[in-house]
Design a protein around this motif. Sequence first.
Motif, mmCIF file in Angstrom:
data_model
loop_
_atom_site.group_PDB
_atom_site.id
_atom_site.type_symbol
_atom_site.label_atom_id
_atom_site.label_comp_id
_atom_site.label_asym_id
_atom_site.label_seq_id
_atom_site.Cartn_x
_atom_site.Cartn_y
_atom_site.Cartn_z
ATOM 1 N N SER A 133 0.830 -1.203 0.000
ATOM 2 C CA SER A 133 0.000 0.000 0.000
ATOM 3 C C SER A 133 0.867 1.256 0.000
ATOM 4 N N GLU A 134 1.993 1.216 0.699
ATOM 5 C CA GLU A 134 2.911 2.355 0.714
ATOM 6 C C GLU A 134 3.528 2.563 -0.669
ATOM 7 N N SER A 135 3.788 1.477 -1.375
ATOM 8 C CA SER A 135 4.357 1.560 -2.721
ATOM 9 C C SER A 135 3.360 2.162 -3.703
ATOM 10 N N LEU A 136 2.090 1.837 -3.528
ATOM 11 C CA LEU A 136 1.051 2.442 -4.378
ATOM 12 C C LEU A 136 0.986 3.944 -4.158
ATOM 13 N N ALA A 137 1.060 4.352 -2.902
ATOM 14 C CA ALA A 137 1.039 5.778 -2.577
ATOM 15 C C ALA A 137 2.273 6.473 -3.152
ATOM 16 N N ALA A 138 3.412 5.795 -3.092
ATOM 17 C CA ALA A 138 4.640 6.354 -3.655
ATOM 18 C C ALA A 138 4.524 6.522 -5.164
ATOM 19 N N ALA A 139 3.872 5.554 -5.822
ATOM 20 C CA ALA A 139 3.690 5.621 -7.275
ATOM 21 C C ALA A 139 2.841 6.832 -7.670
ATOM 22 N N GLU A 140 1.869 7.169 -6.834
ATOM 23 C CA GLU A 140 1.051 8.361 -7.083
ATOM 24 C C GLU A 140 1.917 9.613 -7.046
ATOM 25 N N LYS A 141 2.804 9.705 -6.075
ATOM 26 C CA LYS A 141 3.704 10.851 -5.955
ATOM 27 C C LYS A 141 4.689 10.902 -7.129
#
Length: 227
Positions: A119-127
């Motif tokens: 989930s943290e990686s998905l959020a990072a991908a958004e950034k």
Amino acid sequence: RAFEQVRNSVGYPKLNVKIGATHAGISVGEDGATHQCNEDIALMRTIPGMVVINPSDDVEAKAAVEAAYEHVGPVYLRFGRLAVPVINDHADYKFELGKAITLREGTDVTIIATGLPVSESLAAAEKLAADGISAEVINMHTIKPLDEEAVIKAAAKTGKIVTVEEHSIIGGLGSAVCDVVAEKAPAKVMKIGIYDTYGESGPAVELIKKYGLDADSIYEKVKAFAK
């Protein structure tokens, strides 16, 4: 001591035993280094025939338990302690042992994550997208057998792979991915995880940030790597 029992009493005779191990990783929090197991994936990967699963959320944990029950043979299920966002609550979600799930398409870099950091990686991908970097995100819920086809495809597609795990970078997801890349699909790989150190006591969320497994930290590292 427990590993020897699993190796000789479960793995060697190939018994149909399912091991559900909780409180994995630094997110155990205040209990500290003695309770934060960052080496279990590495250990279990070495046992012949052992299936190793690390679910990313509540939905996947339930699906993984069902799949483990249906599988004939030893299975190691890794569960964390900290609550994480639900990311698999959609109608077409399907869990298959040894089959990675692409959560986000991308062309510049591939993030292969497992467990809590998915989930943290998905959020990072958004950034990263806001910076013009197209990041593919793959949920590698099964570490063994690894979805080699997904790794090979990612290597050919983006040429840059970042692995993210709440586990030592030695012997875990990153090492498994590097084994495939080195033999079958040359590409640049960066491993994000626990860097050959023990954890410490502290609030789980703060520890995740300190050890570089939060979305902002992943974003910064992948951004620098993708250039």
